[in-house]
Design a protein around this motif. Sequence first.
Motif, PDB file in Angstrom:
ATOM      1  N   MET A   1      -1.954   7.086   2.797  1.00 14.14           N
ATOM      2  CA  MET A   1      -2.541   5.759   2.570  1.00 14.14           C
ATOM      3  C   MET A   1      -3.995   5.721   3.031  1.00 14.14           C
TER       4      MET A   1
ATOM      5  N   HIS B   1       0.818  -1.212   0.000  1.00 16.86           N
ATOM      6  CA  HIS B   1       0.000   0.000   0.000  1.00 16.86           C
ATOM      7  C   HIS B   1       0.854   1.265   0.000  1.00 16.86           C
ATOM      8  N   GLY B   2       2.091   1.098   0.441  1.00 23.40           N
ATOM      9  CA  GLY B   2       2.958   2.263   0.536  1.00 23.40           C
ATOM     10  C   GLY B   2       4.406   1.839   0.576  1.00 23.40           C
TER      11      GLY B   2
ATOM     12  N   LEU C   1      -1.854   0.601  -7.052  1.00 23.46           N
ATOM     13  CA  LEU C   1      -3.072   0.498  -6.252  1.00 23.46           C
ATOM     14  C   LEU C   1      -4.162  -0.150  -7.109  1.00 23.46           C
TER      15      LEU C   1
ATOM     16  N   ILE D   1       1.683   3.412  -6.076  1.00 26.52           N
ATOM     17  CA  ILE D   1       1.542   3.448  -4.624  1.00 26.52           C
ATOM     18  C   ILE D   1       2.343   4.634  -4.061  1.00 26.52           C
TER      19      ILE D   1
ATOM     20  N   CYS E   1       4.273  -2.565  -8.722  1.00 23.55           N
ATOM     21  CA  CYS E   1       3.029  -2.502  -7.952  1.00 23.55           C
ATOM     22  C   CYS E   1       2.244  -1.232  -8.194  1.00 23.55           C
TER      23      CYS E   1
END
Length: 180
Positions: A176, A85-86, A115, A121, A113
Motif C-alpha cells: 500500500m 486501500h487494501g 485505486l 486494490i 473498488c
Amino acid sequence: HNHLVMSEKLFKVIIIGDPTVGKTSFVQRYVQDTYRRDYKGTVGVDFALKIIKWSETQTVKLQLWDIAGQERFTWMTRVYFKDAHGCIIMFDLTNKNSFQNTLRWKKDVDSKCMLPDGSPIPCMLLANKCDLAERQVDQMEIETFYKDHDFIGWTETSAKEGLMVADAMRFLVEVMLRQS
Ligand code: GDP
Ligand code: MG
C-alpha cells in the motif's frame, strides 16, 4: 538545525471472508494481541485502529473494517468497500467451502473498488487456523490459486497462536505504501 519531514498515511483495510473463518479474532490479535474464543458474531461493522511507527519519518495508521456475516453484507457493500486501500480475504484451512468462496469475495472486491488510477486494490489471501491439524485445503492448491486470481500474496496464519498475523499485515502495508 535538522528538520525531519514527518509523513503520516492513513489506509482503510477491509477484512472479508465467510463467517467463522477468524476475521474478528485476527483483527483482535493484530490490534490488541489478545485472543478470545467467544467473539459475539459481529453486527454490522467493527472498526479498529492500528498505529504503526513505520520508520523515523513515517507513521502508518490502519483503519481496519471488520464485517459481519454475508447475510448483512448486501445492503452495506458500497459503504464498506468505498475508498479501501487494501484488503484481506480470509478462509479457514479446515473448511474447504470457505476457500472456494474466496473467489467470490475477490470478484466482489474487484468489481466494487479500485485505486484512484483504476487498478485493483491490493488483496492478501490468508489461510487461517493453521494451528489445527484437520486441514481440507492443500498448500499447492493455494499457491496456484493466489497467482491465478491476482492476490499480492498468501500465507497461513493463526489468530489463536498469533502466527504470521503481524507479518501478513506488514506485507500488505508495504504494498500500500508503494502504491500511495
Ligand atoms: P469471524 O466470523 O470470521 O469473525 O470469526 P471469529 O473471529 O469470530 O472466529 C470464529 C471461531 O473460530 C471462534 O470460535 C474462534 O475462536 C475460532 N478461531 C479464530 N481464529 C482461529 C485460529 O487461528 N485457530 C483456531 N483454532 N480457531 C480460531
Ligand atoms: Mg466476526
